[in-house]
Enzyme design. Structure first.
Site, PDB file in Angstrom:
ATOM      1  CG  HIS A  61      -2.004   1.014   1.188  1.00  0.00           C
ATOM      2  ND1 HIS A  61      -3.278   0.746   1.624  1.00  0.00           N
ATOM      3  CD2 HIS A  61      -2.032   2.295   0.749  1.00  0.00           C
ATOM      4  CE1 HIS A  61      -4.034   1.815   1.468  1.00  0.00           C
ATOM      5  NE2 HIS A  61      -3.296   2.777   0.936  1.00  0.00           N
ATOM      6  CG  LEU A  64       5.099   4.529  -6.035  1.00  0.00           C
ATOM      7  CD1 LEU A  64       5.716   3.540  -7.020  1.00  0.00           C
ATOM      8  CD2 LEU A  64       6.101   4.887  -4.946  1.00  0.00           C
ATOM      9  NE  ARG A  65       0.826  11.316  -3.323  1.00  0.00           N
ATOM     10  CZ  ARG A  65      -0.296  11.045  -2.680  1.00  0.00           C
ATOM     11  NH1 ARG A  65      -1.316  10.514  -3.338  1.00  0.00           N
ATOM     12  NH2 ARG A  65      -0.421  11.299  -1.396  1.00  0.00           N
ATOM     13  CG  ASP A 153      -6.228   3.577  -0.786  1.00  0.00           C
ATOM     14  OD1 ASP A 153      -6.793   3.232   0.262  1.00  0.00           O
ATOM     15  OD2 ASP A 153      -5.230   4.316  -0.809  1.00  0.00           O
ATOM     16  CG  HIS A 233      -6.230   2.671   5.407  1.00  0.00           C
ATOM     17  ND1 HIS A 233      -7.608   2.567   5.549  1.00  0.00           N
ATOM     18  CD2 HIS A 233      -6.047   3.188   4.166  1.00  0.00           C
ATOM     19  CE1 HIS A 233      -8.193   3.008   4.464  1.00  0.00           C
ATOM     20  NE2 HIS A 233      -7.266   3.386   3.606  1.00  0.00           N
ATOM     21  CG  ASP A 306      -2.054   4.863   3.467  1.00  0.00           C
ATOM     22  OD1 ASP A 306      -1.935   5.148   2.254  1.00  0.00           O
ATOM     23  OD2 ASP A 306      -3.051   5.175   4.138  1.00  0.00           O
TER      24      ASP A 306
END
EC number: 3.5.2.3
Length: 424
Positions: A61, A64-65, A153, A233, A306
């Site tokens: 999880h 990496l944008r 997510d 999470h 996360d």
């Protein structure tokens, strides 16, 4: 490349192995493990005495944008942070810009990871088109393009019938559903955990029920469809109890939590500290203790970071306007080692949480140190002391609530496919 890791404590949770010995690597694979392996000519020997050798850590999880928000993180910088933290593989979530909801974006991520990545990168694709919760994505195309799981997510799938369909179809493609469990009707506008502290700070709170109601619904749908579901999470005591009861009833559910949920509480938000603003929010001491207990008992299967990079543009603002999320790839290992030193979990259990179980849940290579398996390996110095500083972090963003903390334990060598990806 031929390497001999010499004299380390070798941990393999897949066969309950915990021994002092040597590990031989040839052609990207583990060739042998024994008490003593003689070194021959042409063999590079790495002294691992007083070190611990684990199957490469796997983080299922991360954010990496890339594509779309490369000023926060890129596949290159994010995977560099990963190997520095001891991770040999990461699963990147789909809430990019554009979101990973089609084969083209999945392929882009895979291609960019091959070109610039420092570790293995596995795309997690969206459940719904645009992550808008209205129409399912093309699961078959995403699977063929390289997706290993499905999740919206950052956004829950609010429509229960659509989530049921997603679970039913996911079984046909061996694409596990990762649930972002949040009831938006309860959490909308919330800034932190709902309680006395949120009232004192004048911030709208997010009740624990916002997470627990959604988890109960998704577990019920997993029971109905027989499809496995993975809960992301987990942050509350009540959520742990729901998951525990579901497992006892035989529902195919697994769960993860993040290091910040067993290391921090809502008190970290005091002073309007935006670095501690996450979703779900940091909870109470009672919740933190319940998370730790669930990790020890096997109720929670995975520790995932996360990892959510944000720049100063999103964090150095008023608390209500600040983005949720913190970086975690480089601090997860020492924070987990705190549980080992306290005797809450042992080394085998830690390797299950950070390597074996992530591999099993998403059917990924790794998680073991058997001869013939890929040489994805993390070597840890459990006694190495270091301080978390912005300058020392490899991630492009520095939004960590652990800045200034004194840590103990770190990865000193990370091998991916038998090659040195990071050496401290």
């Amino acid at each position: 490349m031929r390497l001999l890791l010499k004299g380390g404590r070798i941990i393999d949770p897949s066969v309950a192995l915990d021994m002092e010995g040597d590990l031989l690597i040839e052609e990207g694979q583990i060739r042998a493990i024994d008490r003593e392996i003689p070194a021959d000519e042409g063999l590079e020997v790495i002294d691992c005495r007083q070190k611990v050798i684990l199957p490469g850590l796997i983080d299922i999880h991360v954010h990496l944008r890339e594509p779309g928000e490369e000023y926060k993180e890129t596949i290159e910088t994010g995977t560099l942070a990963a190997v520095a933290g001891g991770f040999t593989a990461v699963c990147t979530m789909p809430n990019t810009k554009p979101p990973n909801d089609c084969a083209a974006v999945t392929k882009f991520i895979r291609d960019r990871a091959r070109e610039q990545g420092h570790c293995r990168v596995y795309p997690v694709a969206a459940i719904t088109v645009g992550q808008r919760g209205k129409r399912l994505t093309e699961f078959a195309d995403l699977k063929e393009a390289g997706a290993v799981a499905l999740s919206d997510d950052g956004h829950p799938v609010a429509d229960a019938f659509l989530m049921r369909l997603a679970l039913e179809y996911s079984r046909n493609f061996n694409l596990p559903i990762i649930s972002h469990a949040e009831e938006l009707a309860l959490s909308a506008g919330g800034q932190m955990n709902e309680g006395a502290l949120s009232t004192l700070l004048g911030l709208k709170g997010i009740p624990k029920a916002a997470e627990e109601v959604a988890i109960f619904r998704d577990i019920s749908l997993a029971a109905l469809t027989g499809a496995p579901i993975h809960i992301a999470h987990v942050s509350t005591k009540g959520a742990c109890e729901i998951i525990r009861r579901a497992k006892e009833a035989g529902v195919p559910v697994t769960a993860e939590t993040a290091p910040h949920y067993f290391s921090l509480t809502e008190e970290a938000v005091a002073g309007y500290n935006t670095l501690a603003k996450v979703n779900p929010p940091l909870r109470t001491e009672e919740d933190r203790e319940a998370i730790i207990e669930a990790l020890a008992e096997g109720v929670i299967d995975v520790i995932a970071t996360d990892h959510a990079p944000h720049s100063v543009l999103e964090k150095e603002v008023e608390f209500a306007q600040a983005a949720c999320g913190l970086i975690g790839l480089e601090t997860a290992l020492p924070l987990t080692l705190r549980l080992v030193r306290r005797g809450i979990i042992n080394w085998l259990r830690m390797a299950e949480l950070l390597s074996l179980n992530p591999a099993r849940i998403l059917s990924l290579p790794g998680g073991q140190l058997r001869p013939g398996s890929p040489a994805d390996i993390t070597v840890i110095d459990p006694e190495l002391s270091w301080r978390v500083t912005p300058e020392g972090l490899k991630s492009r963003s520095k939004n960590s609530p652990f800045l200034g903390w004194e840590m103990k334990g770190a990865a000193i060598l990370t091998l991916v496919r038998g090659r040195v990806a990071f050496k401290r």
